[in-house]
Scaffold this motif. Structure first.
Motif, PDB file in Angstrom:
ATOM      1  N   THR A  42       4.152  11.661   0.788  1.00 44.79           N
ATOM      2  CA  THR A  42       2.897  11.438   0.546  1.00 44.79           C
ATOM      3  C   THR A  42       2.763  10.102  -0.198  1.00 44.79           C
ATOM      4  OG1 THR A  42       2.361  12.693  -1.727  1.00 44.79           O
ATOM      5  CG2 THR A  42       2.188  13.830   0.635  1.00 44.79           C
ATOM      6  N   GLU A  43       1.784   9.542  -0.682  1.00 46.37           N
ATOM      7  CA  GLU A  43       1.698   8.442  -1.677  1.00 46.37           C
ATOM      8  C   GLU A  43       2.293   8.654  -2.948  1.00 46.37           C
ATOM      9  OE1 GLU A  43      -2.045   8.465   1.038  1.00 46.37           O
ATOM     10  OE2 GLU A  43      -0.758   9.869   0.150  1.00 46.37           O
ATOM     11  N   ASP A  47       5.442   6.282  -4.638  1.00 47.42           N
ATOM     12  CA  ASP A  47       5.392   5.798  -5.684  1.00 47.42           C
ATOM     13  C   ASP A  47       6.651   5.556  -6.375  1.00 47.42           C
ATOM     14  OD1 ASP A  47       3.587   4.526  -7.752  1.00 47.42           O
ATOM     15  OD2 ASP A  47       3.454   6.497  -8.833  1.00 47.42           O
ATOM     16  N   PHE A  64      -4.605  11.827   3.243  1.00 42.85           N
ATOM     17  CA  PHE A  64      -4.185  10.360   2.826  1.00 42.85           C
ATOM     18  C   PHE A  64      -5.207   9.867   1.926  1.00 42.85           C
ATOM     19  CE2 PHE A  64      -1.643  10.930   6.899  1.00 42.85           C
ATOM     20  CZ  PHE A  64      -0.205  10.771   6.337  1.00 42.85           C
ATOM     21  N   GLU A  65      -4.910   9.195   0.924  1.00 41.38           N
ATOM     22  CA  GLU A  65      -5.796   8.455   0.080  1.00 41.38           C
ATOM     23  C   GLU A  65      -6.764   7.562   0.870  1.00 41.38           C
ATOM     24  OE1 GLU A  65      -5.647   5.530  -3.730  1.00 41.38           O
ATOM     25  OE2 GLU A  65      -4.132   6.832  -3.744  1.00 41.38           O
ATOM     26  N   SER A  66      -6.300   6.969   1.850  1.00 41.74           N
ATOM     27  CA  SER A  66      -6.897   6.068   2.792  1.00 41.74           C
ATOM     28  C   SER A  66      -7.815   6.541   3.535  1.00 41.74           C
ATOM     29  CB  SER A  66      -5.812   5.234   3.491  1.00 41.74           C
ATOM     30  OG  SER A  66      -5.323   5.808   4.265  1.00 41.74           O
ATOM     31  N   VAL A  76     -11.665   9.468  -4.635  1.00 41.16           N
ATOM     32  CA  VAL A  76     -10.818   8.386  -4.923  1.00 41.16           C
ATOM     33  C   VAL A  76     -11.237   7.587  -6.339  1.00 41.16           C
ATOM     34  CG1 VAL A  76      -9.533   6.218  -4.341  1.00 41.16           C
ATOM     35  CG2 VAL A  76      -9.744   8.258  -2.870  1.00 41.16           C
ATOM     36  N   VAL A  88      -1.941   6.933  -7.914  1.00 43.94           N
ATOM     37  CA  VAL A  88      -1.961   7.242  -6.307  1.00 43.94           C
ATOM     38  C   VAL A  88      -2.277   8.748  -6.292  1.00 43.94           C
ATOM     39  CG1 VAL A  88      -0.400   5.275  -5.562  1.00 43.94           C
ATOM     40  CG2 VAL A  88       0.478   7.933  -6.242  1.00 43.94           C
ATOM     41  N   ASP A 155       2.414  -1.657   0.455  1.00 47.56           N
ATOM     42  CA  ASP A 155       1.519  -1.507  -0.748  1.00 47.56           C
ATOM     43  C   ASP A 155       1.529   0.015  -1.347  1.00 47.56           C
ATOM     44  OD1 ASP A 155      -0.235  -0.190   0.986  1.00 47.56           O
ATOM     45  OD2 ASP A 155      -2.053  -1.592   0.441  1.00 47.56           O
ATOM     46  N   GLN A 157       0.399   2.728   0.369  1.00 50.34           N
ATOM     47  CA  GLN A 157      -0.560   3.411   1.191  1.00 50.34           C
ATOM     48  C   GLN A 157      -0.353   3.727   2.472  1.00 50.34           C
ATOM     49  OE1 GLN A 157      -3.497   4.857  -0.354  1.00 50.34           O
ATOM     50  NE2 GLN A 157      -2.519   4.284  -1.976  1.00 50.34           N
ATOM     51  N   GLU A 159      -1.465   3.703   6.519  1.00 47.89           N
ATOM     52  CA  GLU A 159      -2.610   3.358   7.566  1.00 47.89           C
ATOM     53  C   GLU A 159      -2.667   4.583   8.425  1.00 47.89           C
ATOM     54  OE1 GLU A 159      -3.198   0.456  11.594  1.00 47.89           O
ATOM     55  OE2 GLU A 159      -1.516   0.430  10.441  1.00 47.89           O
TER      56      GLU A 159
END
Length: 178
Positions: A42-43, A47, A64-66, A76, A88, A155, A157, A159
């Motif tokens: 995961t994010e 990290d 996902f955070e996105s 968020v 994150v 970055d 994250q 998609e």
């Protein structure tokens, strides 16, 4: 690297992911050209791994955070306000946030904090306020959620490239795996 597999299916868990993805990159494996799927990154892990070391890999998660929905945007924003903009949010973090809301709903339905009664009251509970979106609790006490596949970006994250159209029934104890 020598066998040039069509797909790498990574089942590594925890801190070992950091070394694995860094070593893949150091070995010249280009995840924009080599398909890699994981069920455990995961994010939060990215990290430590570094987005540049995992960019292009696919991960399958329920959150996902996105995710683009109003619940998640508010979650968020509030999370980053409290813990910092560089923080994150991964699947486990969202689940830890979601759990107390489901527990509260079960306590309210049961009319008590008695554990056995709360557990008995939980099947069928539905919650539309989760950052991941609508979820519900199954008779087996696990969560119906959507499945998502995300592609890692430099970055850190993801998609989201696929979201199941419906919630997936949880099957924590499939026949043959007991």
């Amino acid at each position: 690297k020598l066998t040039k597999p069509k797909v790498i299916f990574a089942t590594i868990v925890g801190g070992s992911n950091v070394a694995f993805y860094k070593q893949l990159k150091a070995a010249g494996i280009d995840l924009s050209k080599q398909v890699l799927m994981t069920l455990s990154v995961t994010e939060d892990e990215v990290d430590g791994i570094g987005g540049e070391n995992i960019a292009g890999a696919y991960s399958c998660m329920k959150y996902f955070e996105s995710i683009q929905n109003e619940n998640n945007k508010a979650f968020v924003a509030a999370f980053k306000k409290m813990w910092g903009e560089k923080t994150v949010i991964g699947d486990v973090t969202q689940a830890a946030y979601l759990g107390p809301f489901l527990w509260k709903m079960a306590c309210e339905k049961a009319g008590t904090f008695d554990v056995d009664k709360v557990v008995a009251a939980s099947p069928g509970l539905e919650f539309k306020g989760a950052p991941e979106g609508y979820v519900k609790i199954d008779e087996n006490h696990h969560l119906w959620s959507k499945t998502r596949v995300g592609r890692a970006k430099p970055d850190g994250q993801f998609e989201i490239v696929y979201t199941s159209p419906e919630l997936i029934k949880p099957d924590p104890f499939p026949k043959g795996y007991q």
